[in-house]
Scaffold this active site. Structure first.
Site, PDB file in Angstrom:
ATOM      1  CD  GLU A  67      -2.387   0.481   7.790  1.00  0.00           C
ATOM      2  OE1 GLU A  67      -3.002   0.715   6.742  1.00  0.00           O
ATOM      3  OE2 GLU A  67      -1.281   0.964   8.048  1.00  0.00           O
ATOM      4  CB  ILE A 117      -0.968  -0.016   1.218  1.00  0.00           C
ATOM      5  CG1 ILE A 117      -1.779   1.287   1.335  1.00  0.00           C
ATOM      6  CG2 ILE A 117      -0.247  -0.257   2.545  1.00  0.00           C
ATOM      7  CD1 ILE A 117      -3.017   1.289   0.534  1.00  0.00           C
ATOM      8  CD  GLU A 149       3.071  11.616  18.790  1.00  0.00           C
ATOM      9  OE1 GLU A 149       3.061  10.813  17.844  1.00  0.00           O
ATOM     10  OE2 GLU A 149       3.887  11.541  19.740  1.00  0.00           O
ATOM     11  CB  SER A 162       0.872  12.601  10.254  1.00  0.00           C
ATOM     12  OG  SER A 162       1.894  11.936  10.933  1.00  0.00           O
ATOM     13  CB  THR A 191       5.719  -2.560   4.336  1.00  0.00           C
ATOM     14  OG1 THR A 191       5.980  -1.624   5.362  1.00  0.00           O
ATOM     15  CG2 THR A 191       6.023  -3.968   4.811  1.00  0.00           C
TER      16      THR A 191
HETATM   17  C1  LIG Z   1       9.092   0.558   8.806  1.00  0.00           C
HETATM   18  C2  LIG Z   1       7.994   1.401   8.232  1.00  0.00           C
HETATM   19  C3  LIG Z   1       7.064   0.820   7.391  1.00  0.00           C
HETATM   20  C4  LIG Z   1       6.073   1.610   6.807  1.00  0.00           C
HETATM   21  N1  LIG Z   1       5.199   1.053   5.888  1.00  0.00           N
HETATM   22  C5  LIG Z   1       4.386   1.853   5.173  1.00  0.00           C
HETATM   23  C6  LIG Z   1       3.627   1.351   4.074  1.00  0.00           C
HETATM   24  O1  LIG Z   1       3.665   0.142   3.774  1.00  0.00           O
HETATM   25  N2  LIG Z   1       2.869   2.211   3.364  1.00  0.00           N
HETATM   26  C7  LIG Z   1       2.800   3.540   3.661  1.00  0.00           C
HETATM   27  O2  LIG Z   1       2.096   4.260   2.971  1.00  0.00           O
HETATM   28  N3  LIG Z   1       3.488   4.068   4.716  1.00  0.00           N
HETATM   29  C8  LIG Z   1       4.285   3.263   5.461  1.00  0.00           C
HETATM   30  N4  LIG Z   1       5.017   3.779   6.507  1.00  0.00           N
HETATM   31  C9  LIG Z   1       4.913   5.202   6.804  1.00  0.00           C
HETATM   32  C10 LIG Z   1       4.229   5.502   8.124  1.00  0.00           C
HETATM   33  O3  LIG Z   1       2.855   5.238   8.046  1.00  0.00           O
HETATM   34  C11 LIG Z   1       4.539   6.967   8.458  1.00  0.00           C
HETATM   35  O4  LIG Z   1       5.917   6.992   8.808  1.00  0.00           O
HETATM   36  C12 LIG Z   1       3.691   7.532   9.552  1.00  0.00           C
HETATM   37  O5  LIG Z   1       2.355   7.651   9.145  1.00  0.00           O
HETATM   38  C13 LIG Z   1       4.199   8.904  10.028  1.00  0.00           C
HETATM   39  O6  LIG Z   1       4.424   9.747   8.958  1.00  0.00           O
HETATM   40  P1  LIG Z   1       5.845  10.515   8.822  1.00  0.00           P
HETATM   41  O7  LIG Z   1       6.921   9.500   8.928  1.00  0.00           O
HETATM   42  O8  LIG Z   1       5.806  11.333   7.597  1.00  0.00           O
HETATM   43  O9  LIG Z   1       5.929  11.435  10.080  1.00  0.00           O
HETATM   44  P2  LIG Z   1       5.351  12.958  10.226  1.00  0.00           P
HETATM   45  O10 LIG Z   1       3.942  12.990   9.732  1.00  0.00           O
HETATM   46  O11 LIG Z   1       6.358  13.851   9.587  1.00  0.00           O
HETATM   47  O12 LIG Z   1       5.389  13.105  11.766  1.00  0.00           O
HETATM   48  C14 LIG Z   1       6.577  13.415  12.511  1.00  0.00           C
HETATM   49  C15 LIG Z   1       6.184  13.588  13.966  1.00  0.00           C
HETATM   50  O13 LIG Z   1       5.238  14.666  14.080  1.00  0.00           O
HETATM   51  C16 LIG Z   1       4.080  14.200  14.735  1.00  0.00           C
HETATM   52  N5  LIG Z   1       2.884  14.861  14.212  1.00  0.00           N
HETATM   53  C17 LIG Z   1       2.470  14.956  12.926  1.00  0.00           C
HETATM   54  N6  LIG Z   1       1.298  15.593  12.866  1.00  0.00           N
HETATM   55  C18 LIG Z   1       0.952  15.907  14.127  1.00  0.00           C
HETATM   56  C19 LIG Z   1      -0.149  16.572  14.723  1.00  0.00           C
HETATM   57  N7  LIG Z   1      -1.192  17.004  14.009  1.00  0.00           N
HETATM   58  N8  LIG Z   1      -0.151  16.730  16.069  1.00  0.00           N
HETATM   59  C20 LIG Z   1       0.864  16.268  16.826  1.00  0.00           C
HETATM   60  N9  LIG Z   1       1.922  15.631  16.321  1.00  0.00           N
HETATM   61  C21 LIG Z   1       1.964  15.441  14.988  1.00  0.00           C
HETATM   62  C22 LIG Z   1       4.014  12.702  14.453  1.00  0.00           C
HETATM   63  O14 LIG Z   1       3.208  12.023  15.393  1.00  0.00           O
HETATM   64  C23 LIG Z   1       5.497  12.339  14.540  1.00  0.00           C
HETATM   65  O15 LIG Z   1       5.862  12.154  15.864  1.00  0.00           O
HETATM   66  C24 LIG Z   1       5.985   2.982   7.126  1.00  0.00           C
HETATM   67  C25 LIG Z   1       6.913   3.553   8.007  1.00  0.00           C
HETATM   68  C26 LIG Z   1       7.913   2.788   8.535  1.00  0.00           C
HETATM   69  C27 LIG Z   1       8.940   3.453   9.432  1.00  0.00           C
END
Ligand SMILES: Cc1cc2nc3c(=O)[nH]c(=O)nc-3n(C[C@H](O)[C@H](O)[C@H](O)COP(=O)(O)OP(=O)(O)OC[C@H]3O[C@@H](n4cnc5c(N)ncnc54)[C@H](O)[C@@H]3O)c2cc1C
Length: 552
Positions: A241, A123, A366, A132, A158
């Site tokens: 999920e 996905i 969060e 996020s 993934t």
């Molecule tokens: C090993 C791994 C596998 C993954 N697999 C998939 C996959 O198969 N498909 C896919 O699409 N994605 C995948 N992901 C992505 C994962 O879903 C995202 O990393 C996650 O949703 C967070 O997004 P970001 O990394 O961009 O962090 P950000 O959105 O940049 O967030 C950074 C920090 O800010 C905080 N934050 C953001 N918005 C807010 C808010 N409104 N209020 C307070 N705090 C906030 C977050 O909680 C976090 O602590 C994977 C990630 C990893 C590490």
């Protein structure tokens, strides 16, 4: 509540036997090389272990959701997050979009391979500049003649290298905001797709990749459902999920505690085995009690889904609590192993690494608190769409303070369980009063409920209350089938008193400064909760619970 029948138990036995034989002995090697041979999925497909709740016409087994719960629990016991997530992404995070919303042609093309273990899917939501904040994705799909032309990039995918196709989340109408998001099925072996493996802290046996799409052409018929409905499909799909993390993580935590107890019964220090030390025993009691409560809540959430209800609130609460507890248990269980815990020769190092992703992937803690706060504080109602499993359409008992429940406890003559019920009711009332208070505007028209910090604290406490409620419910319903529930009742008493204490103290702080206690709206609750705490020794409860666990 007995969720598992004879046929479930038989299924568990045969899956466990298969995993013990074909998977467990190889996990270490797969973690080292960072890859799982695809032949194992084919073997699982041949055994009928995949596609459990998919329809028979695609090769599935059309079974109820508790077979999926067993599937996740048994994979979770293997203590390899990478192995579990590889198939979770296929069965619960990507293929269901085709199953629920795809055309017959897409279903016929992809679902049989997913269920036989021949195909691996992924996905693609996250992008380098949108995690996020899903609505902000930039990957573009433009309809040219009868093809979508896709440009953009995805990250953290993934199965991105390993997989055969991806459910790609794209913008088909960039000006329409969330109404311009669509889902398109894209084969991953075509020109224009570049893949890079990401090196991760944990989940070593699974691959995670960056994918970029440069003028990738896909037939129009690969659109899933309707154009512009992708965000809506995602919001529904994300509940499944999140839900599948509950049974798999609970099982991994049970494994952690059982391995720890085993180690502690053999390791000597100061002339005795370390499971004789009070602080370690109390820690076992604490972690086991929290886990037992969470397990009851996890089954409750899965039961809702099994009955056809996609409940945003309970799935978000479950995801929040299970991933936070997983992190805590893997850290504290590693501590039981001392220096050995820090080595690759013992199971805790891998669990420690793997558990860290829980509070990030699939929506961070969060973001879970943001969603829960909207439901609890702003009274936002999410649509409870049908899950894609066969609905049993039974009612689910959610009314905790229901007089019938209290009276049935009275009849059972279980004072500790009644006390647990009362303390949870105190916690619930305290939170209700606080929510009303923070929703009132002050002289300047400001509301405390606009503070994110307060909103997140309320979301956290509400989730813990819900978890404790379902724990007491589950114990109550077990009296008909089990005689000795002393351990569970002590655990419920311990965790509910601790919960009440936490809720009352935090709510006090949320009210802000007051001149004196007498005028405080929570004064009576505060005194009542302190009386309950001083008349019930937590240390005695820990002694009893740890004795029942360690010397059983
Ligand atoms: C090993 C791994 C596998 C993954 N697999 C998939 C996959 O198969 N498909 C896919 O699409 N994605 C995948 N992901 C992505 C994962 O879903 C995202 O990393 C996650 O949703 C967070 O997004 P970001 O990394 O961009 O962090 P950000 O959105 O940049 O967030 C950074 C920090 O800010 C905080 N934050 C953001 N918005 C807010 C808010 N409104 N209020 C307070 N705090 C906030 C977050 O909680 C976090 O602590 C994977 C990630 C990893 C590490």
């Amino acid at each position: 509540m007995e969720y598992f029948k004879e046929e479930h138990n038989l299924f568990r036995e045969s899956l466990r036997e298969f995993l013990n034989r074909e998977v467990s002995p190889n996990i270490e090697a797969w973690e080292k090389v960072g890859k799982i041979p695809k032949s194992i999925w084919k073997k699982m497909g041949d055994m009928g272990f995949l596609g459990l709740s998919f329809a028979e016409k695609y090769g599935g087994s059309d079974l109820d959701f508790f077979f999926e719960v067993i599937f996740n629990e048994e994979l979770g016991r293997l203590n390899s997050g990478g192995f579990v997530v590889t198939q979770q992404v296929v069965q619960y995070m990507s293929a269901p979009y085709i199953y629920k919303y795809g055309s017959d042609k897409l279903k016929d093309k992809y679902l049989p391979g997913i269920i036989s273990g021949d195909l691996i899917s992924c996905i693609g939501i996250t992008e380098p500049d949108a995690g996020s904040d899903t609505k902000n994705i930039q990957t573009r799909a433009e309809l040219v003649d009868n093809e979508y032309v896709i440009n953009g990039s995805k990250t953290f995918i993934t199965n991105g290298l390993y997989g055969d196709f991806i459910i790609l989340v794209v913008k088909t109408d960039p000006k329409a905001g969330s109404k311009g998001v669509s889902l398109i099925c894209v084969d991953l072996n075509q020109n224009g797709i570049t893949k890079n493996k990401i090196n991760k802290l944990g989940w070593h046996s699974s691959d995670t990749a960056e994918l970029s799409f440069d003028d990738v052409r896909v037939p129009k018929e690969n659109l899933i459902g309707e154009e512009g409905k992708g965000f809506y499909y995602l919001m529904n799909g994300l509940q499944l999920e999140r839900l599948c993390f509950l049974p798999s993580n609970v099982a991994t935590m049970e494994y952690a505690l059982s391995e720890s107890l085993n180690y502690m019964s053999q390791r000597n220090a100061f002339g005795r085995t370390i499971d004789k030390f009070e602080v370690l025993r109390h820690r076992v009691s604490q972690l086991s009690s929290e886990l037992e409560a969470l397990k009851a809540f996890s089954y409750y959430c899965c039961d809702l889904f099994d009955k056809g209800i996609y409940d945003v609130k309970s799935c978000s609460m479950g995801k929040l609590i299970v991933t936070e507890l997983h992190e805590k248990i893997s850290t504290q269980c590693l501590q039981f192993f001392g220096g050995n815990g820090y080595t690759e020769d013992y199971p805790m190092a891998r669990m420690f690494r793997d558990s860290r992703i829980g509070t990030i992937g699939g929506g961070t803690s969060e973001i879970m608190r943001e969603i829960i706060a909207k439901v609890i504080i702003d009274d936002v109602k999410y649509e409870k769409t049908k899950s894609n499993v066969n609905s049993k359409e039974n009612s689910v008992n959610t009314d905790f303070s229901n007089q019938d429940n209290i009276s049935s406890l009275d009849k059972l003559d279980k004072p500790d369980l009644i006390l647990a019920t009362k303390t949870i009711t105190i916690a619930e009332n305290t939170l209700d009063i606080t929510i009303k208070h923070i929703n009132l505007a002050d002289g300047k028209g400001d509301k405390k409920s606009s503070s994110q910090s307060i909103r997140h604290q309320i979301a956290q406490l509400a989730s813990e209350i819900e978890c404790s409620k379902q724990f007491v419910h589950s114990i109550n319903s077990k009296f008909e089938i089990m005689e000795n529930l002393e351990k569970e009742i002590s655990m419920a008493k311990l965790t509910s008193i601790q919960l009440m204490d936490r809720v009352v103290s935090k709510c006090f702080q949320m009210f802000g400064p007051y001149d004196n206690l007498e005028h405080h709206p929570l004064e009576k609750i505060f005194q009542n909760s302190k009386m309950i705490q001083i008349s019930n020794s937590k240390s005695d409860l820990h002694d009893n619970i740890s004795k029942l666990i360690i010397e059983k």
